[in-house]
Structure formats: structure tokens, C-alpha cells
Motif scaffolding. Structure first.
Motif, PDB file in Angstrom:
ATOM      1  N   PRO A  42      -7.356  13.114   4.032  1.00 50.09           N
ATOM      2  CA  PRO A  42      -8.482  13.005   2.761  1.00 50.09           C
ATOM      3  C   PRO A  42      -9.382  12.286   3.252  1.00 50.09           C
ATOM      4  CG  PRO A  42      -6.104  12.086   2.282  1.00 50.09           C
ATOM      5  CD  PRO A  42      -6.007  12.571   3.689  1.00 50.09           C
ATOM      6  N   PRO A  43     -10.616  12.546   2.722  1.00 52.01           N
ATOM      7  CA  PRO A  43     -11.965  12.110   3.212  1.00 52.01           C
ATOM      8  C   PRO A  43     -12.069  10.469   3.037  1.00 52.01           C
ATOM      9  CG  PRO A  43     -12.199  13.604   1.298  1.00 52.01           C
ATOM     10  CD  PRO A  43     -10.830  13.404   1.542  1.00 52.01           C
ATOM     11  N   GLU A  44     -11.204   9.791   2.300  1.00 49.81           N
ATOM     12  CA  GLU A  44     -11.279   8.460   2.204  1.00 49.81           C
ATOM     13  C   GLU A  44     -10.424   7.622   3.491  1.00 49.81           C
ATOM     14  OE1 GLU A  44      -9.679  10.498  -0.013  1.00 49.81           O
ATOM     15  OE2 GLU A  44      -7.964   9.509  -0.602  1.00 49.81           O
ATOM     16  N   LEU A  45      -9.665   8.764   4.245  1.00 51.27           N
ATOM     17  CA  LEU A  45      -8.932   8.142   5.370  1.00 51.27           C
ATOM     18  C   LEU A  45      -9.581   8.702   6.579  1.00 51.27           C
ATOM     19  CD1 LEU A  45      -4.974   8.606   4.257  1.00 51.27           C
ATOM     20  CD2 LEU A  45      -6.513   6.229   4.184  1.00 51.27           C
ATOM     21  N   ALA A  46     -10.653   9.627   6.615  1.00 47.60           N
ATOM     22  CA  ALA A  46     -10.713  10.322   7.664  1.00 47.60           C
ATOM     23  C   ALA A  46     -11.545   9.572   8.812  1.00 47.60           C
ATOM     24  CB  ALA A  46     -11.942  11.362   7.404  1.00 47.60           C
TER      25      ALA A  46
ATOM     26  N   GLY B 271       1.481  16.127  13.063  1.00 46.21           N
ATOM     27  CA  GLY B 271       0.935  17.589  12.758  1.00 46.21           C
ATOM     28  C   GLY B 271       0.058  17.709  11.778  1.00 46.21           C
ATOM     29  N   VAL B 272      -0.398  16.557  11.028  1.00 42.78           N
ATOM     30  CA  VAL B 272      -1.316  16.613   9.921  1.00 42.78           C
ATOM     31  C   VAL B 272      -2.391  17.001  10.472  1.00 42.78           C
ATOM     32  CG1 VAL B 272      -2.374  15.136   8.092  1.00 42.78           C
ATOM     33  CG2 VAL B 272       0.101  14.650   8.950  1.00 42.78           C
ATOM     34  N   THR B 273      -3.334  18.068  10.016  1.00 39.18           N
ATOM     35  CA  THR B 273      -4.375  18.481  10.469  1.00 39.18           C
ATOM     36  C   THR B 273      -5.767  17.814  10.125  1.00 39.18           C
ATOM     37  OG1 THR B 273      -4.671  20.180   8.873  1.00 39.18           O
ATOM     38  CG2 THR B 273      -3.606  21.095  10.656  1.00 39.18           C
ATOM     39  N   LYS B 274      -6.881  18.071  10.916  1.00 41.24           N
ATOM     40  CA  LYS B 274      -8.169  17.201  10.371  1.00 41.24           C
ATOM     41  C   LYS B 274      -8.449  17.549   8.972  1.00 41.24           C
ATOM     42  CE  LYS B 274     -11.624  16.244  13.699  1.00 41.24           C
ATOM     43  NZ  LYS B 274     -12.279  16.739  15.015  1.00 41.24           N
TER      44      LYS B 274
ATOM     45  N   ARG C  26       0.831  -1.076  -0.106  1.00 40.81           N
ATOM     46  CA  ARG C  26      -0.129   0.070  -0.037  1.00 40.81           C
ATOM     47  C   ARG C  26       0.808   1.104   0.031  1.00 40.81           C
ATOM     48  NH1 ARG C  26      -3.347  -2.801   4.668  1.00 40.81           N
ATOM     49  NH2 ARG C  26      -4.856  -3.741   3.225  1.00 40.81           N
ATOM     50  N   THR C  27       0.194   2.313  -0.422  1.00 37.35           N
ATOM     51  CA  THR C  27       0.949   3.523  -0.282  1.00 37.35           C
ATOM     52  C   THR C  27       0.857   4.160   1.370  1.00 37.35           C
ATOM     53  OG1 THR C  27      -1.050   4.804  -1.099  1.00 37.35           O
ATOM     54  CG2 THR C  27       0.650   4.298  -2.663  1.00 37.35           C
ATOM     55  N   PHE C  28       1.504   5.147   1.601  1.00 35.05           N
ATOM     56  CA  PHE C  28       1.428   5.473   2.985  1.00 35.05           C
ATOM     57  C   PHE C  28       1.383   7.263   2.931  1.00 35.05           C
ATOM     58  CE2 PHE C  28       2.822   7.204   7.267  1.00 35.05           C
ATOM     59  CZ  PHE C  28       1.953   6.463   8.090  1.00 35.05           C
ATOM     60  N   PHE C  29       0.133   7.789   3.204  1.00 37.56           N
ATOM     61  CA  PHE C  29      -0.040   9.112   2.889  1.00 37.56           C
ATOM     62  C   PHE C  29       1.281  10.081   3.891  1.00 37.56           C
ATOM     63  CE2 PHE C  29      -2.790  12.872   4.696  1.00 37.56           C
ATOM     64  CZ  PHE C  29      -2.618  13.582   3.309  1.00 37.56           C
ATOM     65  N   SER C  30       1.955  10.743   3.327  1.00 42.61           N
ATOM     66  CA  SER C  30       3.285  11.224   3.972  1.00 42.61           C
ATOM     67  C   SER C  30       3.100  12.766   3.557  1.00 42.61           C
ATOM     68  CB  SER C  30       4.345  10.650   3.486  1.00 42.61           C
ATOM     69  OG  SER C  30       4.246   9.172   3.366  1.00 42.61           O
ATOM     70  N   PRO C  31       2.317  13.509   3.937  1.00 42.06           N
ATOM     71  CA  PRO C  31       2.477  15.084   3.677  1.00 42.06           C
ATOM     72  C   PRO C  31       3.582  15.666   4.698  1.00 42.06           C
ATOM     73  CG  PRO C  31       0.344  14.556   5.011  1.00 42.06           C
ATOM     74  CD  PRO C  31       1.115  13.390   4.726  1.00 42.06           C
ATOM     75  N   ARG C  32       3.916  16.885   4.435  1.00 40.71           N
ATOM     76  CA  ARG C  32       4.507  17.667   5.542  1.00 40.71           C
ATOM     77  C   ARG C  32       3.679  17.625   6.672  1.00 40.71           C
ATOM     78  NH1 ARG C  32       8.722  20.474   4.049  1.00 40.71           N
ATOM     79  NH2 ARG C  32       7.960  20.118   1.686  1.00 40.71           N
ATOM     80  N   GLY C  33       4.200  17.719   7.762  1.00 37.72           N
ATOM     81  CA  GLY C  33       3.697  17.562   9.189  1.00 37.72           C
ATOM     82  C   GLY C  33       3.752  16.611   9.880  1.00 37.72           C
ATOM     83  N   GLY C  34       3.768  15.371   9.091  1.00 37.06           N
ATOM     84  CA  GLY C  34       4.180  13.908   9.640  1.00 37.06           C
ATOM     85  C   GLY C  34       5.486  13.683  10.116  1.00 37.06           C
ATOM     86  N   ILE C  35       5.891  12.744  10.771  1.00 36.11           N
ATOM     87  CA  ILE C  35       7.305  12.266  11.305  1.00 36.11           C
ATOM     88  C   ILE C  35       7.493  11.094  10.328  1.00 36.11           C
ATOM     89  CG2 ILE C  35       8.374  11.214  13.089  1.00 36.11           C
ATOM     90  CD1 ILE C  35       6.869  13.423  15.000  1.00 36.11           C
TER      91      ILE C  35
ATOM     92  N   PHE D 251      -1.783  13.765  16.206  1.00 35.75           N
ATOM     93  CA  PHE D 251      -1.910  14.294  17.489  1.00 35.75           C
ATOM     94  C   PHE D 251      -2.707  15.736  17.267  1.00 35.75           C
ATOM     95  CE2 PHE D 251       2.152  12.273  17.845  1.00 35.75           C
ATOM     96  CZ  PHE D 251       1.823  11.298  19.150  1.00 35.75           C
ATOM     97  N   ALA D 252      -2.327  16.509  16.004  1.00 42.44           N
ATOM     98  CA  ALA D 252      -3.175  17.555  15.737  1.00 42.44           C
ATOM     99  C   ALA D 252      -4.696  17.350  15.638  1.00 42.44           C
ATOM    100  CB  ALA D 252      -2.329  18.301  14.491  1.00 42.44           C
ATOM    101  N   ALA D 253      -5.111  16.465  14.859  1.00 47.95           N
ATOM    102  CA  ALA D 253      -6.338  16.034  14.845  1.00 47.95           C
ATOM    103  C   ALA D 253      -7.106  15.923  16.016  1.00 47.95           C
ATOM    104  CB  ALA D 253      -6.642  14.948  13.719  1.00 47.95           C
ATOM    105  N   GLN D 254      -6.260  15.238  16.957  1.00 48.57           N
ATOM    106  CA  GLN D 254      -7.106  15.228  18.292  1.00 48.57           C
ATOM    107  C   GLN D 254      -6.868  16.299  19.104  1.00 48.57           C
ATOM    108  OE1 GLN D 254      -8.629  12.475  19.387  1.00 48.57           O
ATOM    109  NE2 GLN D 254      -8.434  11.377  17.526  1.00 48.57           N
ATOM    110  N   GLY D 255      -6.120  17.459  18.584  1.00 49.97           N
ATOM    111  CA  GLY D 255      -6.253  18.684  19.696  1.00 49.97           C
ATOM    112  C   GLY D 255      -5.109  18.635  20.541  1.00 49.97           C
ATOM    113  N   LEU D 256      -4.088  17.588  20.195  1.00 51.36           N
ATOM    114  CA  LEU D 256      -3.235  17.738  21.216  1.00 51.36           C
ATOM    115  C   LEU D 256      -2.014  18.297  20.719  1.00 51.36           C
ATOM    116  CD1 LEU D 256      -3.392  13.603  21.577  1.00 51.36           C
ATOM    117  CD2 LEU D 256      -4.027  15.354  23.235  1.00 51.36           C
TER     118      LEU D 256
END
Ligand code: BTN
Length: 242
Positions: free
Chosen positions: A143-147, A136-139, A49-58, A153-158
Motif C-alpha cells: 500500500p502507498p502509505e507503507l511504500a 513474496g508481496v510484490t512492490k 497496530r495492525t500488521f499488513f498480512s496479504p497472501r505471499g507473506g510468511i 524479497f520480491a520487491a527487492q527483486g530477490l
């Protein structure tokens, strides 16, 4: 024991696993490298599979040379899961769960994926351990298909932990499990108990190969027990849906 790790941060990489494999094939010294990237353009996951890897991730990869006679090589991915889960707790105080065999969950969604691969060079085999944490990937960036499945952490407000510090703790924890506790050869009842305690699937109704069952404990050979209607099986590969 790899005491002298060499941390290298790249602004962008195709895949830190692929790059580290290539480096090891051209230089034995790369075994000390921990290749990290701010983003990946061709991040890879388990099962092709591919792994969604935008800026903000580690995103990072480290190598572990093995002799080939180790008893518990399939256990490695789970050790990496323990190392990452411990590091996350150390830096954020958040408890995470390990979804057999290679995901870390936070609040019932995937926070991190681990990809372990083998590379051989000059008769020496290395495990390449790649870790991707959706820090740090925000909500809005998910992408909608992964939501439904993915979080950060950012999406959880942490608060997002310091990237370098988190990578370092993950690698130090894994080095200790592999080289100090020698858990590719030995078993540790404390680590087995920790795995059970952190297991995301334990006790859940699951589907494996279209069959419904109940997930049980994880074994020291890296397999997971699933109780089906007629018998309990040890599962070594594939995907368990829940
Ligand atoms: C999975 O979810 O199936 C595993 C994902 C592993 C992602 C990490 S990010 C760093 C390293 N480089 C890759 O291309 N993959 C791993």
C-alpha cells in the motif's frame, strides 16, 4: 527442549498469535504447534497496530513455556530477531539488520515484524512468538502509505525462499538459542556481539519521546542505550524513530 514441533499450515487465519493463544488455553499439547498461515485477516503488530498480512507473506507463531524465574524474558524478542535474521541468511545469503526491539530490516526497509505476547494456562506461562515476513508481496501490492517503510524479497527483486524451509529454520534457530544455549537465563558474549553487529539503529541519530539522541548498544536485559545531550539512558519500551 521442544524437539517435536508440529507444523500446521492454514490457508487463512485471523492472526496466528491469537489462534495459538486460544489453542494453548484449550489444550496443553498446542505448545508444540507452529501455526502458520498463507494470509491473515486480522494480523497484529506491536503497540496495538495492525500488521499488513496479504497472501505471499510468511506468518507463523510458536510457543515457549517459561517458569517465570527466567532472568532475561525481555531479551526474548531480540533472540527471535537473531533467529530470523540467521535463518534469512541461511536461505538467501542476504544480511539483514535488527531494529530494536522487534523488526528486521533489509536494504533500509522493514522486511519482518515480530510480536511476542504472554499467555497463562493452568499456572503455566507461555511466550507466544509471532513472526511476519513480507516474502513474496510484490512492490505493486505494497500500500502507498507503507511504500517508504516496507519491503519484501520480491520487491527487492530477490528470489523468495521456500516458505516451509524458512519457517523451520527460524523456529529451529530460536529453539537452539532458548533451550540449548538457555539464553533466557544465561548471557552469551557472542550473541551480544552479533546483536550489536546486526543492530540497525546503532550509531544513528534517533528520536525517543520527542528527544533527539544517538542509539548505542543493546544490553543483555533487552534494553537499548540512547545517548541524549546530558546523559545516556537505557530504554526498555516504546518506539524509537530514526
Ligand atoms: C510488528 O510489526 O509490530 C510485529 C508484527 C508481527 C506479525 C506477526 S505475523 C504472525 C503473528 N500473528 C500476528 O497477528 N502477528 C504476528
Amino acid at each position: 527442549m521442544l524437539t517435536e514441533r508440529n507444523y500446521i499450515m492454514l490457508p487463512s487465519a485471523s492472526s496466528t498469535n491469537t489462534l495459538l493463544k486460544e489453542k494453548i488455553l484449550s489444550s496443553g499439547a498446542a505448545v508444540y504447534d507452529v501455526l502458520c498461515a498463507e494470509r491473515q485477516t486480522a494480523g497484529r503488530g506491536r503497540l496495538g497496530r495492525t500488521f499488513f498480512s496479504p497472501r505471499g507473506g510468511i506468518y507463523f507463531s510458536a510457543a515457549y513455556p517459561i517458569g517465570g524465574n527466567e532472568k532475561n524474558i525481555p531479551f526474548f524478542t531480540l533472540l527471535a530477531g537473531i533467529a530470523v535474521s540467521r535463518a534469512i541468511f541461511e536461505l538467501t545469503n542476504e544480511e539483514t539488520q535488527i531494529k530494536w526491539p522487534n523488526d528486521i530490516y533489509l536494504h533500509n526497509k522493514k522486511l519482518c515484524g515480530i510480536l511476542t505476547e504472554l499467555v497463562a494456562q493452568n499456572g503455566r506461562t507461555h511466550i507466544i512468538c509471532g513472526v511476519g515476513i513480507n516474502a513474496g508481496v510484490t512492490k505493486e501490492e505494497i500500500p502507498p502509505e507503507l511504500a517508504d517503510k516496507m519491503t519484501s524479497f520480491a520487491a527487492q527483486g530477490l528470489a523468495v525462499p521456500n516458505k516451509e524451509a524458512l519457517i523451520k529454520r527460524c523456529v529451529e534457530n530460536l529453539d537452539a538459542l532458548v533451550y540449548e544455549q538457555k539464553l533466557l537465563n544465561e548471557t552469551s558474549p557472542a550473541v551480544t556481539a552479533e546483536l550489536d553487529e546486526k543492530s540497525f539503529l546503532r550509531g544513528k541519530t534517533v528520536i525517543y519521546n520527542g528527544q533527539k539522541g544517538t542509539a548505542g548498544s543493546i544490553n543483555t536485559d533487552g534494553s537499548i542505550n540512547i545517548r541524549f545531550a546530558k546523559k545516556t539512558e537505557r530504554i526498555f519500551t516504546g518506539e524509537i524513530l530514526f
